[in-house]
Design a protein around this motif. Sequence first.
Motif, PDB file in Angstrom:
ATOM      1  N   ALA A 193       0.828  -1.204   0.000  1.00  0.00           N
ATOM      2  CA  ALA A 193       0.000   0.000   0.000  1.00  0.00           C
ATOM      3  C   ALA A 193       0.865   1.260   0.000  1.00  0.00           C
ATOM      4  CB  ALA A 193      -0.932  -0.013   1.206  1.00  0.00           C
ATOM      5  N   ALA A 194       1.959   1.237   0.753  1.00  0.00           N
ATOM      6  CA  ALA A 194       2.849   2.391   0.786  1.00  0.00           C
ATOM      7  C   ALA A 194       3.481   2.644  -0.579  1.00  0.00           C
ATOM      8  CB  ALA A 194       3.928   2.175   1.840  1.00  0.00           C
ATOM      9  N   ALA A 195       3.918   1.567  -1.235  1.00  0.00           N
ATOM     10  CA  ALA A 195       4.506   1.721  -2.573  1.00  0.00           C
ATOM     11  C   ALA A 195       3.475   2.264  -3.562  1.00  0.00           C
ATOM     12  CB  ALA A 195       5.053   0.378  -3.056  1.00  0.00           C
ATOM     13  N   ALA A 196       2.245   1.770  -3.462  1.00  0.00           N
ATOM     14  CA  ALA A 196       1.191   2.248  -4.360  1.00  0.00           C
ATOM     15  C   ALA A 196       0.872   3.713  -4.096  1.00  0.00           C
ATOM     16  CB  ALA A 196      -0.065   1.393  -4.185  1.00  0.00           C
ATOM     17  N   TYR A 197       0.900   4.113  -2.822  1.00  0.00           N
ATOM     18  CA  TYR A 197       0.595   5.502  -2.473  1.00  0.00           C
ATOM     19  C   TYR A 197       1.622   6.452  -3.068  1.00  0.00           C
ATOM     20  CZ  TYR A 197      -0.634   9.539   0.407  1.00  0.00           C
ATOM     21  OH  TYR A 197      -1.014  10.785   0.834  1.00  0.00           O
ATOM     22  N   VAL A 198       2.885   6.045  -3.040  1.00  0.00           N
ATOM     23  CA  VAL A 198       3.940   6.889  -3.614  1.00  0.00           C
ATOM     24  C   VAL A 198       3.710   7.093  -5.112  1.00  0.00           C
ATOM     25  CG1 VAL A 198       6.412   6.991  -4.130  1.00  0.00           C
ATOM     26  CG2 VAL A 198       5.638   6.268  -1.866  1.00  0.00           C
ATOM     27  N   ALA A 199       3.232   6.059  -5.792  1.00  0.00           N
ATOM     28  CA  ALA A 199       2.992   6.149  -7.233  1.00  0.00           C
ATOM     29  C   ALA A 199       1.751   6.981  -7.538  1.00  0.00           C
ATOM     30  CB  ALA A 199       2.847   4.743  -7.827  1.00  0.00           C
TER      31      ALA A 199
ATOM     32  N   ALA B  71      -1.652   8.431  -5.253  1.00  0.00           N
ATOM     33  CA  ALA B  71      -2.092   8.508  -3.858  1.00  0.00           C
ATOM     34  C   ALA B  71      -3.381   7.750  -3.586  1.00  0.00           C
ATOM     35  CB  ALA B  71      -2.253   9.967  -3.447  1.00  0.00           C
ATOM     36  N   TRP B  72      -4.340   7.777  -4.502  1.00  0.00           N
ATOM     37  CA  TRP B  72      -5.616   7.130  -4.229  1.00  0.00           C
ATOM     38  C   TRP B  72      -5.599   5.631  -4.535  1.00  0.00           C
ATOM     39  CZ3 TRP B  72      -7.203   4.773  -8.641  1.00  0.00           C
ATOM     40  CH2 TRP B  72      -6.792   5.325  -9.858  1.00  0.00           C
ATOM     41  N   SER B  73      -4.534   5.147  -5.155  1.00  0.00           N
ATOM     42  CA  SER B  73      -4.526   3.776  -5.655  1.00  0.00           C
ATOM     43  C   SER B  73      -4.607   2.697  -4.562  1.00  0.00           C
ATOM     44  CB  SER B  73      -3.302   3.536  -6.539  1.00  0.00           C
ATOM     45  OG  SER B  73      -2.096   3.688  -5.808  1.00  0.00           O
ATOM     46  N   PRO B  74      -3.979   2.855  -3.378  1.00  0.00           N
ATOM     47  CA  PRO B  74      -4.106   1.770  -2.394  1.00  0.00           C
ATOM     48  C   PRO B  74      -5.535   1.574  -1.908  1.00  0.00           C
ATOM     49  CG  PRO B  74      -2.974   3.654  -1.442  1.00  0.00           C
ATOM     50  CD  PRO B  74      -3.052   3.901  -2.909  1.00  0.00           C
ATOM     51  N   PHE B  75      -6.326   2.652  -1.882  1.00  0.00           N
ATOM     52  CA  PHE B  75      -7.710   2.536  -1.422  1.00  0.00           C
ATOM     53  C   PHE B  75      -8.582   1.870  -2.489  1.00  0.00           C
ATOM     54  CE2 PHE B  75      -5.980   6.690   0.195  1.00  0.00           C
ATOM     55  CZ  PHE B  75      -5.472   6.143   1.364  1.00  0.00           C
ATOM     56  N   ALA B  76      -8.370   2.261  -3.739  1.00  0.00           N
ATOM     57  CA  ALA B  76      -9.107   1.620  -4.825  1.00  0.00           C
ATOM     58  C   ALA B  76      -8.716   0.150  -4.950  1.00  0.00           C
ATOM     59  CB  ALA B  76      -8.838   2.356  -6.142  1.00  0.00           C
ATOM     60  N   ALA B  77      -7.427  -0.135  -4.818  1.00  0.00           N
ATOM     61  CA  ALA B  77      -6.974  -1.525  -4.896  1.00  0.00           C
ATOM     62  C   ALA B  77      -7.535  -2.348  -3.745  1.00  0.00           C
ATOM     63  CB  ALA B  77      -5.443  -1.580  -4.884  1.00  0.00           C
ATOM     64  N   GLY B  78      -7.595  -1.756  -2.552  1.00  0.00           N
ATOM     65  CA  GLY B  78      -8.171  -2.457  -1.408  1.00  0.00           C
ATOM     66  C   GLY B  78      -9.623  -2.811  -1.633  1.00  0.00           C
ATOM     67  N   ALA B  79     -10.377  -1.894  -2.253  1.00  0.00           N
ATOM     68  CA  ALA B  79     -11.782  -2.180  -2.562  1.00  0.00           C
ATOM     69  C   ALA B  79     -11.892  -3.361  -3.520  1.00  0.00           C
ATOM     70  CB  ALA B  79     -12.448  -0.939  -3.151  1.00  0.00           C
ATOM     71  N   LEU B  80     -11.049  -3.400  -4.528  1.00  0.00           N
ATOM     72  CA  LEU B  80     -11.090  -4.498  -5.505  1.00  0.00           C
ATOM     73  C   LEU B  80     -10.711  -5.833  -4.860  1.00  0.00           C
ATOM     74  CD1 LEU B  80      -9.502  -2.753  -8.621  1.00  0.00           C
ATOM     75  CD2 LEU B  80     -11.921  -3.254  -8.201  1.00  0.00           C
ATOM     76  N   VAL B  81      -9.770  -5.808  -3.908  1.00  0.00           N
ATOM     77  CA  VAL B  81      -9.343  -7.037  -3.235  1.00  0.00           C
ATOM     78  C   VAL B  81     -10.498  -7.662  -2.452  1.00  0.00           C
ATOM     79  CG1 VAL B  81      -7.882  -7.882  -1.345  1.00  0.00           C
ATOM     80  CG2 VAL B  81      -6.896  -6.467  -3.144  1.00  0.00           C
ATOM     81  N   LEU B  82     -11.454  -6.851  -2.019  1.00  0.00           N
ATOM     82  CA  LEU B  82     -12.571  -7.369  -1.239  1.00  0.00           C
ATOM     83  C   LEU B  82     -13.573  -8.158  -2.079  1.00  0.00           C
ATOM     84  CD1 LEU B  82     -13.334  -4.260   0.988  1.00  0.00           C
ATOM     85  CD2 LEU B  82     -12.314  -6.405   1.738  1.00  0.00           C
ATOM     86  N   LEU B  83     -13.618  -7.927  -3.371  1.00  0.00           N
ATOM     87  CA  LEU B  83     -14.639  -8.566  -4.210  1.00  0.00           C
ATOM     88  C   LEU B  83     -14.568 -10.090  -4.196  1.00  0.00           C
ATOM     89  CD1 LEU B  83     -14.734  -6.126  -7.269  1.00  0.00           C
ATOM     90  CD2 LEU B  83     -16.277  -6.240  -5.296  1.00  0.00           C
ATOM     91  N   PRO B  84     -13.379 -10.708  -4.216  1.00  0.00           N
ATOM     92  CA  PRO B  84     -13.354 -12.178  -4.147  1.00  0.00           C
ATOM     93  C   PRO B  84     -13.969 -12.750  -2.875  1.00  0.00           C
ATOM     94  CG  PRO B  84     -11.246 -11.328  -4.927  1.00  0.00           C
ATOM     95  CD  PRO B  84     -12.040 -10.146  -4.471  1.00  0.00           C
ATOM     96  N   VAL B  85     -14.016 -11.956  -1.793  1.00  0.00           N
ATOM     97  CA  VAL B  85     -14.620 -12.446  -0.560  1.00  0.00           C
ATOM     98  C   VAL B  85     -16.102 -12.736  -0.777  1.00  0.00           C
ATOM     99  CG1 VAL B  85     -15.085 -11.916   1.863  1.00  0.00           C
ATOM    100  CG2 VAL B  85     -12.932 -11.191   0.825  1.00  0.00           C
ATOM    101  N   VAL B  86     -16.752 -11.902  -1.576  1.00  0.00           N
ATOM    102  CA  VAL B  86     -18.164 -12.131  -1.883  1.00  0.00           C
ATOM    103  C   VAL B  86     -18.329 -13.460  -2.603  1.00  0.00           C
ATOM    104  CG1 VAL B  86     -20.168 -11.253  -3.119  1.00  0.00           C
ATOM    105  CG2 VAL B  86     -18.606  -9.657  -1.991  1.00  0.00           C
ATOM    106  N   ALA B  87     -17.466 -13.708  -3.581  1.00  0.00           N
ATOM    107  CA  ALA B  87     -17.542 -14.962  -4.328  1.00  0.00           C
ATOM    108  C   ALA B  87     -17.273 -16.167  -3.422  1.00  0.00           C
ATOM    109  CB  ALA B  87     -16.558 -14.931  -5.486  1.00  0.00           C
ATOM    110  N   LEU B  88     -16.331 -16.016  -2.488  1.00  0.00           N
ATOM    111  CA  LEU B  88     -15.967 -17.131  -1.609  1.00  0.00           C
ATOM    112  C   LEU B  88     -17.105 -17.519  -0.664  1.00  0.00           C
ATOM    113  CD1 LEU B  88     -12.329 -16.054  -0.688  1.00  0.00           C
ATOM    114  CD2 LEU B  88     -12.951 -18.133  -1.918  1.00  0.00           C
ATOM    115  N   LEU B  89     -17.895 -16.524  -0.229  1.00  0.00           N
ATOM    116  CA  LEU B  89     -18.904 -16.781   0.782  1.00  0.00           C
ATOM    117  C   LEU B  89     -20.333 -16.735   0.266  1.00  0.00           C
ATOM    118  CD1 LEU B  89     -17.358 -14.663   3.698  1.00  0.00           C
ATOM    119  CD2 LEU B  89     -17.170 -17.113   3.327  1.00  0.00           C
TER     120      LEU B  89
END
Length: 439
Positions: A410-416, A418-436
């Motif tokens: 997340a820190a590396a993404a923020y340097v590149a 700034a908003w990317s770690p938050f958007a990426a975190g949201a996308l990472v959550l989507l597989p949880v829906v599929a899993l459950l």
Amino acid sequence: MSRSQAATAADATATAGGSRRAVAVVVGVVFLDLLGFGIIIPILPFYVRSFAISDVFIGLLAASYSLAQFVAAPYLGRISDERGRRPVLMLSVGAAGVAWLVFGVAAEVGAAAGTTAAVLTLFAARLLAGAAGGNIAAAQAYIADVTPRESRASALGLVGAAFGLGFVFGPAIGGLMASDGVVALARDVLPGVVPATRFSLPSFTAAGLSFLALGAAAVVLKEPDRQRAPARRVTFVSQFREALADAAIRPLVLSFFLTSFAFAGVQVMFIPFLADFFGYDATGAALFLTYIGVLGTINQGVVVGRLARRFGPRRVVLAGVGSLFAALVVLAVSPALAGLVPPLGGPTWLTGGVVVLLGFATLASFGNGALTVGLATLVSERASADAQGSAFGVTQGAGSLGRTVGPPLAAAAYVAVAWSPFAAGALVLLPVVALLWRG
């Protein structure tokens, strides 16, 4: 009512009362332990900088705690299944006390043996504290042992509330113990052989709280009556392999990893984001963290348990994913959203930015609470009675791995961007829906 019926009712009442007391004791031990952990949070960056080394070590020390917790949690969970919950909890909180004592004397080690020795001391203390922090698996398994299935969500939610309270009050106590007035008073009162600095006093306070938790556990914590798993030789890798091979547990292990990965990155980069885009200093950022912590305590201690009883833990987890997803999207676009909020009147501090950030904090707090409690409840329901500790150990280990990997990325993404770690975190959550989704 017959005498036998009356006796049965009395036994049931006594059992319920004993269960509540047992849960209260475990939650109290967890709270004292986590309060000590929270005390260290505000001093860690400044402690590292006092040795004139790179800020990179701040992140590495944070990751070292989670990494040790990741490795230790499955082992502690398995040992608690085989040897008992009580000895694991007592050993771990005692080890945490030793870790914080060592952490507090790193400066003295540096003065005697050099900066390298001091930094190694900090890492040793953090690794030991992280390993001790794996006791959350044993605590959750203890609660699953002494509470009926229909009450577990509420009881496990109290552990989450203890986490929240630890993070609300711990940093405040740490800041107080590091203040000039308290340090000056300690130097007047304590013997000269005891170092009294803005770094050692919070560390020693954290150690004292851990030893207090150890004493409380020794005096009032009883081993629950349960079926113990037979002792068998297992490895760290084999426990994860077994969990991933179990169709009931596998989705939960992966969900713990993904949700921890997403949320840990947000936690690390939230304060820099507040400073860079909204001009907040450390005090202003701390107010937001306190708001999130208070809400988290209410959500995990009260709200989520009631929702789980009414709608079931799986639906609560899915609602948590949706809430946290929305929170991360709001945070990613918050600078733009703040400009769209019309003037609200009232106090001057109630700006559009504050409104948007409060919305993010509310959504994130509920989402994280629902995920924490809901996933833990699903673990307790799907694991067999003699493997509760192992199941919690593996899933908590997966969460620790997510908290180890997530922040650096997340820190590396923020340097590149700034908003990317938050958007990426949201996308990472989507597989949880599929899993459950299918249960």
